[in-house]
Design a protein around this motif. Structure first.
Motif, PDB file in Angstrom:
ATOM      1  N   GLY A 205     135.937   2.781  78.895  1.00  0.00           N
ATOM      2  CA  GLY A 205     135.797   3.235  80.277  1.00  0.00           C
ATOM      3  C   GLY A 205     134.456   2.763  80.806  1.00  0.00           C
ATOM      4  N   ARG A 206     133.667   3.673  81.336  1.00  0.00           N
ATOM      5  CA  ARG A 206     132.339   3.320  81.839  1.00  0.00           C
ATOM      6  C   ARG A 206     131.239   3.669  80.857  1.00  0.00           C
ATOM      7  NH1 ARG A 206     131.904  -0.364  85.219  1.00  0.00           N
ATOM      8  NH2 ARG A 206     129.983   0.462  86.085  1.00  0.00           N
ATOM      9  N   ARG A 207     131.603   4.075  79.631  1.00  0.00           N
ATOM     10  CA  ARG A 207     130.597   4.430  78.634  1.00  0.00           C
ATOM     11  C   ARG A 207     130.355   3.267  77.693  1.00  0.00           C
ATOM     12  NH1 ARG A 207     130.980  10.035  76.057  1.00  0.00           N
ATOM     13  NH2 ARG A 207     128.788   9.566  75.830  1.00  0.00           N
ATOM     14  N   VAL A 208     129.088   3.035  77.373  1.00  0.00           N
ATOM     15  CA  VAL A 208     128.680   1.947  76.493  1.00  0.00           C
ATOM     16  C   VAL A 208     128.138   2.545  75.198  1.00  0.00           C
ATOM     17  CG1 VAL A 208     127.037   0.047  76.215  1.00  0.00           C
ATOM     18  CG2 VAL A 208     128.178   0.393  78.408  1.00  0.00           C
ATOM     19  N   PHE A 209     128.445   1.895  74.074  1.00  0.00           N
ATOM     20  CA  PHE A 209     127.975   2.343  72.764  1.00  0.00           C
ATOM     21  C   PHE A 209     127.296   1.173  72.053  1.00  0.00           C
ATOM     22  CE2 PHE A 209     131.603   4.880  73.962  1.00  0.00           C
ATOM     23  CZ  PHE A 209     131.160   6.171  73.736  1.00  0.00           C
ATOM     24  N   CYS A 210     126.338   1.507  71.166  1.00  0.00           N
ATOM     25  CA  CYS A 210     125.592   0.464  70.458  1.00  0.00           C
ATOM     26  C   CYS A 210     126.304  -0.002  69.196  1.00  0.00           C
ATOM     27  CB  CYS A 210     124.186   0.951  70.109  1.00  0.00           C
ATOM     28  SG  CYS A 210     124.131   2.252  68.861  1.00  0.00           S
ATOM     29  N   SER A 211     127.298   0.758  68.728  1.00  0.00           N
ATOM     30  CA  SER A 211     128.008   0.388  67.500  1.00  0.00           C
ATOM     31  C   SER A 211     129.374   1.053  67.472  1.00  0.00           C
ATOM     32  CB  SER A 211     127.208   0.826  66.267  1.00  0.00           C
ATOM     33  OG  SER A 211     127.157   2.239  66.191  1.00  0.00           O
ATOM     34  N   LEU A 212     130.237   0.509  66.621  1.00  0.00           N
ATOM     35  CA  LEU A 212     131.538   1.139  66.432  1.00  0.00           C
ATOM     36  C   LEU A 212     131.373   2.509  65.780  1.00  0.00           C
ATOM     37  CD1 LEU A 212     133.675  -1.909  65.266  1.00  0.00           C
ATOM     38  CD2 LEU A 212     133.800  -0.717  67.461  1.00  0.00           C
ATOM     39  N   ALA A 213     130.338   2.657  64.949  1.00  0.00           N
ATOM     40  CA  ALA A 213     130.080   3.945  64.309  1.00  0.00           C
ATOM     41  C   ALA A 213     129.769   5.013  65.361  1.00  0.00           C
ATOM     42  CB  ALA A 213     128.927   3.825  63.317  1.00  0.00           C
ATOM     43  N   CYS A 214     128.947   4.678  66.354  1.00  0.00           N
ATOM     44  CA  CYS A 214     128.637   5.645  67.414  1.00  0.00           C
ATOM     45  C   CYS A 214     129.887   5.987  68.214  1.00  0.00           C
ATOM     46  CB  CYS A 214     127.557   5.105  68.340  1.00  0.00           C
ATOM     47  SG  CYS A 214     125.875   5.433  67.741  1.00  0.00           S
ATOM     48  N   MET A 215     130.724   4.993  68.471  1.00  0.00           N
ATOM     49  CA  MET A 215     131.957   5.240  69.205  1.00  0.00           C
ATOM     50  C   MET A 215     132.860   6.181  68.405  1.00  0.00           C
ATOM     51  SD  MET A 215     134.710   2.502  70.718  1.00  0.00           S
ATOM     52  CE  MET A 215     133.574   1.681  71.810  1.00  0.00           C
TER      53      MET A 215
END
Length: 198
Positions: free
Chosen positions: A107-117
């Motif tokens: 969506g409109r959210r950004v994450f620094c890694s797949l782990a954070c997601m």
């Protein structure tokens, strides 16, 4: 024939975004309003690399590719193309593989890694399960409850599951901390509550 929209980057000391307008002045005015700033509190520069996205918005990945940075929606770490990740540690204090970092979005959210997601997903599932459990507990204890809103409240330094809801015959909301023998009702409803639900 109307003039084509052009891209402008409007920014203050901390934030920036791309605005589409026919010229600098309307872009600056719209951008300042979006940032909650006044005319003098922002800068406005042409960003022709984003013209193709008119009327907007510019995809976050495109902004990232052009050097913009974001804050990870889970851990708050900076997400940018040239950000080093060699010194990042996981929750247990172990070094994390720098190859696992990058730009990930939902969506409109950004994450620094797949782990954070994944951690964000796990927290969302846990929160949904918590809310469902609170609603079930309220429905068992107060079967006539309507418009149940689960929450967490702080009591003597601890987080306690609770809910706000309506009861027929009362004007205001009722708050119940799960497992508690008492409920909190608004002053105007005390007599009606005693009469209807004692």
């Amino acid at each position: 024939m109307s003039e084509p929209l052009k891209a402008y980057t409007v920014s203050d000391d901390e934030h920036g975004h791309v605005v589409f307008a026919v010229s600098n002045a309307p872009a600056r005015r719209a951008g300042a309003s979006e940032l909650g700033a006044d005319w003098e509190g922002v800068t406005c520069v042409r960003s022709p690399q984003f013209d193709g996205y008119a009327p907007g918005p510019v995809p976050q990945r495109a902004l990232y590719e052009f050097g913009w940075w974001f804050e990870c929606g889970h851990c708050g770490h900076r997400v940018e193309r040239d950000e080093p990740h060699e010194d990042r540690l996981d929750a247990d204090g172990h070094p994390m593989d720098p190859a696992g970092f990058g730009f990930f979005e939902r969506g409109r959210r950004v994450f620094c890694s797949l782990a954070c997601m994944a951690q964000e997903d796990a927290q969302a599932r846990a929160e949904a399960a918590h809310k469902a459990a609170v609603i079930d507990a309220v429905a068992v204890r107060w079967p006539m409850a309507q418009s149940i809103h689960p929450c967490r409240i702080y009591v003597r330094g601890d987080t306690v599951p609770a809910a706000y809801f309506h009861l027929p015959g009362l004007l205001g909301t009722v708050r119940w901390e799960l497992g508690d023998a008492e409920v909190f009702v608004e002053q105007r409803d005390v007599d009606a509550f005693r009469r209807l639900y004692r």
